[in-house]
Scaffold this active site. Sequence first.
Site, short mmCIF file in Angstrom:
data_model
loop_
_atom_site.label_atom_id
_atom_site.label_comp_id
_atom_site.label_asym_id
_atom_site.label_seq_id
_atom_site.Cartn_x
_atom_site.Cartn_y
_atom_site.Cartn_z
N GLU B 190 0.81 -1.22 0.00
CA GLU B 190 0.00 0.00 0.00
C GLU B 190 0.84 1.27 0.00
OE1 GLU B 190 -0.53 -2.54 2.07
OE2 GLU B 190 -2.54 -3.26 1.59
N HIS B 259 -9.68 -4.53 11.50
CA HIS B 259 -10.38 -4.44 10.21
C HIS B 259 -11.70 -3.68 10.31
CE1 HIS B 259 -7.61 -7.64 9.04
NE2 HIS B 259 -8.04 -7.61 7.81
C1 LIG Z 1 -1.88 -4.10 4.77
C2 LIG Z 1 -2.87 -5.10 4.33
N1 LIG Z 1 -3.24 -5.12 3.03
C3 LIG Z 1 -4.14 -6.01 2.59
C4 LIG Z 1 -4.71 -6.90 3.44
C5 LIG Z 1 -5.74 -7.91 2.95
N2 LIG Z 1 -5.14 -9.23 2.88
C6 LIG Z 1 -5.22 -10.09 3.91
S1 LIG Z 1 -4.36 -11.48 3.67
C7 LIG Z 1 -3.85 -11.00 2.14
C8 LIG Z 1 -2.98 -11.90 1.34
C9 LIG Z 1 -1.69 -12.19 2.01
O1 LIG Z 1 -1.00 -13.22 1.37
P1 LIG Z 1 0.33 -13.87 1.94
O2 LIG Z 1 1.18 -12.83 2.55
O3 LIG Z 1 0.93 -14.68 0.87
O4 LIG Z 1 -0.16 -14.81 3.14
P2 LIG Z 1 -1.14 -16.06 3.06
O5 LIG Z 1 -2.53 -15.52 3.19
O6 LIG Z 1 -0.89 -16.78 1.82
O7 LIG Z 1 -0.82 -16.87 4.29
C10 LIG Z 1 -4.37 -9.73 1.85
C11 LIG Z 1 -4.16 -9.01 0.59
C12 LIG Z 1 -4.33 -6.83 4.81
N3 LIG Z 1 -4.87 -7.64 5.73
N4 LIG Z 1 -3.41 -5.93 5.21
#
Ligand SMILES: Cc1ncc(C[n+]2csc(CCOP(=O)(O)OP(=O)(O)O)c2C)c(N)n1
Lengths: 336, 456
Positions: B190, B259
């Site tokens: 972001e 959230h």
């Molecule tokens: C700063 C932020 N941006 C977006 C999100 C929404 N979000 C939650 S999990 C996620 C994906 C994260 O993927 P990864 O780091 O690969 O972890 P995984 O879910 O695969 O364990 C997103 C975009 C968030 N929680 N926080």
Amino acid sequence: MAAKRATRKSNVSKEELLKFYREMLLIRRFEEKAGQLYGMGLIGGFCHLYIGQEAVVVGLEANTEEGDKRVTTYRDHGHMLACGMDPKGVMAELTGRSDGYSRGKGGSMHMFSKDANFYGGHGIVGANVPLGAGLALSDKYKGNDRVTFTYFGDGAANQGQVYEAYNMAEIWELPVIFVIENNGYAMGTSVKRATKSPSLWQRGAAYGIEGEEVDGMDVLAVKEAGARAIEFCRSGKGPYILEVKTYRYRGHSMSDPAKYRTREEVQKMREERDAIEQVRKRLLEGDATEDQLKAIDKEIKEIVNEAAEYAKESPEPDLSELWTDIYVDADASQNA
Amino acid sequence: MATEILMPALSPTMEEGTLAKWLVKEGDTVSSGDILAEIETDKATMEFEAVDEGIVGKILVPDGTEGVSVNTPIAVMIEEGESADHIQVSAAPAAAAAEAPAAAPAPVATAPAAPKASVSVEPDYPDGTEMVPTTVREALRDAMAEEMRRDDTVFLMGEEVAEYQGAYKISQGLLDEFGAKRVIDTPITEHGFTGIAVGASWGGLRPIVEFMTWNFAMQGIDQIINSAAKTLYMSGGQMGSPIVFRGPNGAAARVGAQHSQDYAAWYASVPGLYVVQPYSAADAKGLLKQAIRDPNPVVFLENEMIYGKSFDVPKMDDFTIPFGKARIWREGEDVTIVSWGIGMSYSLQAADELAKEGISAEVIDLRTLRPLDIATVIRSVQKTNRCVTVEEGWPVASMSDHIGSEIMREAFDYLDAPVLACTGKDVPMPYAANLEKLALTSTKEVIDAVKAVTYR
Ligand SMILES: Cc1ncc(C[n+]2csc(CCOP(=O)(O)OP(=O)(O)O)c2C)c(N)n1
Ligand SMILES: [Mg+2]
């Protein structure tokens, strides 16, 4: 810079394999149950299941000692079970009840246990990475040799604060192990679409941090890599990066239409690489019997069912809880 | 032993869904992980997996049934050797829902929609314009699509906006129409992509930045405020930032403290930003189109809980709503209720209830918080002599505080009671269902506040 190493898995005892089997199975069955309770509306909000990734935490926790710390993301149920937290308390937090680890106030993504040195459950992608480095700073400051694991995803690995934390961890030689749980996807974005760097752990080189890639579907390989990382950190050499290649079988959270990968891809992983299945096979090739494993399956099922019952029956928090825990009572904390 | 399979909850906000298609038939043996059916929620079509192994004994809810409530039995699983003959297809609730799909999500706001606009505020569109029922989700998408057709410097970027079609399905179909050059998936970065978008706005483009939710915009808030909001001033008027930052804001359903924050008051305090927080689909559309055309940075705060709500949207070639113009949803004599965004649903419901008790409430939707149409509020208070504000955010340094102080300054002599605020409670959002309910403001709190200021 450490290279990718071949793993030796010859001298593993049957007891250890059974322990891994039991611990991974507990996570899987717990998560399946959580999925069911979500479907029934007993768990609300976001709920991210760890199914498929069990070998990562189980392998890394195998070498931890009292006082070592861990901090992770919202995909945290497995981490809590693997560091010895009570399935009942975890499940009761998922249902938002007063016997949950955060007394129902945190939920699936935000759960903590100071006793277990488990510093959460964090909902903001990337944020827990510097937090883990800070926990490591506290140990270094106090002059002990404890280490901190900070777990994050392949998606989180692109956040800027990760690299700010890398840099400081290395210049201050903090005893932190950065564990990238690379499960191939950040929500619907595959690693390949999110970065062109060929590997995530090698980015540490830019900051002078050592690390390696690990097969995260092989609990023994994870355990061995974990041992190297811990040895490195405990001996005061600074941070270490483990990029653990793993896979999540379920959707990102419960509401994931999963159009970004094929069913065949998931099925293939499950059939050919499953971490629990690998250990199971190995046990049966040795002198474990089907009956022995069935007995474990049954025992785990009971633990999970009990946790679910407990989580359903635990009362909702008292309404007065809305107003507690916003500030520490300064007087009370001085006396404590 | 026969076990029922229940309609699953597949998202935090799902209460019912469509059983789109069964992928198994009666008599099939399934094992854990097999796909049983496809289920449509308002957000997505999802595959529903078997948890345990067994045999599909009876399918209780047929393909294509709409409005199946969560937890309705949809099938019965049996074990090897068991017969399904005795199982009655008695899934009355689902069957009833199937016959009356019109009973779908109640368009909550339609009831008080009749009193169109008051004399004091010009209508947003000509009388007699054809109206089309549209969800807020569709209205936002239509607004972006229309502006992207109109101006090829407009583009959308954010996490999961393109291939995934939007985490909340707001950008559905945009990638197909406009291609990957103009609908850009970003990594989870972001701080970085907010800065890149602001830079692009200086270079002559008109970015729309979607934050998956506003909670995550805190990673990039430095770029929104220090770069986007202040640069025009610091450059002596040379360089503005024509950019829209948008996404869902505030609490969804039980997603916890990190959230569930409402940022209205935060952003509304920043000079250089415009801040929009619409309630209805028509406002979402007209104001988003305006925001995209505006030469200034606009913070556009949506709400997940109302994405699926339907409202009438005027069918016009070019429908925009200027900033700084409140809408009077309902005229009244006894009290002025001022709100915006999701607070409007409590306010309108409260006004309905109060009407039954003979209390006539005027309900004002501010729609934009900066600029703020305080004149409309003051005029109303001069008539009703009482005011209650309703917002989801925290009470300290809130929009309500600001509105209350404006009223005190501009209409002190007209007030017959202190201005009361209904706000979120002064706590981080709890996860537990009972506590979350208590942490949010409610229709009942609005009713109580109105009774307090009208001394009933
Ligand atoms: C700063 C932020 N941006 C977006 C999100 C929404 N979000 C939650 S999990 C996620 C994906 C994260 O993927 P990864 O780091 O690969 O972890 P995984 O879910 O695969 O364990 C997103 C975009 C968030 N929680 N926080
Ligand atoms: Mg991932």
